[in-house]
Design an enzyme around this catalytic site. Sequence first.
Site: not given
Ligand code: SF4
Length: 376
Positions: A113, A130, A137, A141, A144, A362
């Site tokens: 996206e 963005c 990923c 995190c 996220c 975000c």
């Molecule tokens: S915030 Fe999300 S996209 Fe960014 S590094 Fe951490 S897990 Fe990956």
Amino acid sequence: MQSATLHPALASLQSFSEPPPAGKPNILGTPLAELRTFVEKHGLPGFRAQQIFHGVFRHRHKSFADITNLSKEFREILEQTFDITRPRVDQIEKSSDGTRKYRFLTIDNLAFEAVFIPEVAKGRKTSTLCVSSQTGCAVGCKFCFTAAIKRNRNLAASEIIGQVLAVAEDIGHKEPDAKFTNIVFMGMGEPLLNYEHVVRSVRVLLDEEGMDFSARRITISTSGIVPRIYDLGRDVPVQLAISLNATTDEVRDIIMPINKKWPIHELIQSMRDYPLQNRRRITVEYVLLQGINDSLDDAQRLIHLLEDIPVKINILPLNPHDKTSYLPPSAETTDQFQAELRRHGYHTMVRRTRGDEISAACGQLGETALQNTTML
Ligand code: SF4
């Protein structure tokens, strides 16, 4: 661009599959210097490479056949040598605040996206695009959404540039010099774990013969891949954003497990060492999580950690989603946190949530990537 020897911690994180071989290199991800070498190999003067760049990036032709200031014969050579296709846009969602979220599909049917965010700042219209650098990923995190996506691969430079071209076309950037005010690598993925393609795409974006973006307008955000922060500082003069989100290793180890590889003191040192041109600042992103990192003690530790580093701090109350158990702080807690930073002279901004009704805020990206793309 690639370090001769990879840091061992970096090597273990680079197990993602590379972009699939497309058969031919894609012209969208080919920096001008490489194109010039190619052109000269064919016995043509170097300025032909500039003409190709103008055709593809200024006039945004989608076919080599349309670059009519090149000979027919040379256009055929280009056709045989390079791909020129962009990733396919298969869904556009529009939020009432003007934010648009685009879902793209790669040729191997993976979704990713990009988000377009129009704004009015001090009476002036601005716009931020963005972009994503991976289809998921692996950094993991805990706040996220993108971390929940397991089908992860690096996006090719052409797939990154393809996002810029496709969104520009959709919002009606018809003039060759019409541009987004800012491009931020803050979409899906950790840009510095896709270093080679991200830097290639930045070189194409910066090239004055092509997209001609200012380095001041391009920001790469990282969760803290420390060896690559040093590489980035040497390779391209872009703006840096650090997703910090905690002030102790104890908390950061939990919410951002990447911290176990590069703890806070190493990350802060890499910020101190990052080459900044006059009056530039590193952006520090700080996602506030209720009861986890939002106390006044956290604010004071943050002040201490960032002492003497030219920074601006973006405070982001968590955008909730169903892949995290964390909650956003109250408005009062957010205000107090910001006030404490401001009291110590820090330039801070609480980021207003944009596009949350279409999960474009975000930390929310990737929802459509989890949907069944084979149905489309
Ligand atoms: S915030 Fe999300 S996209 Fe960014 S590094 Fe951490 S897990 Fe990956």
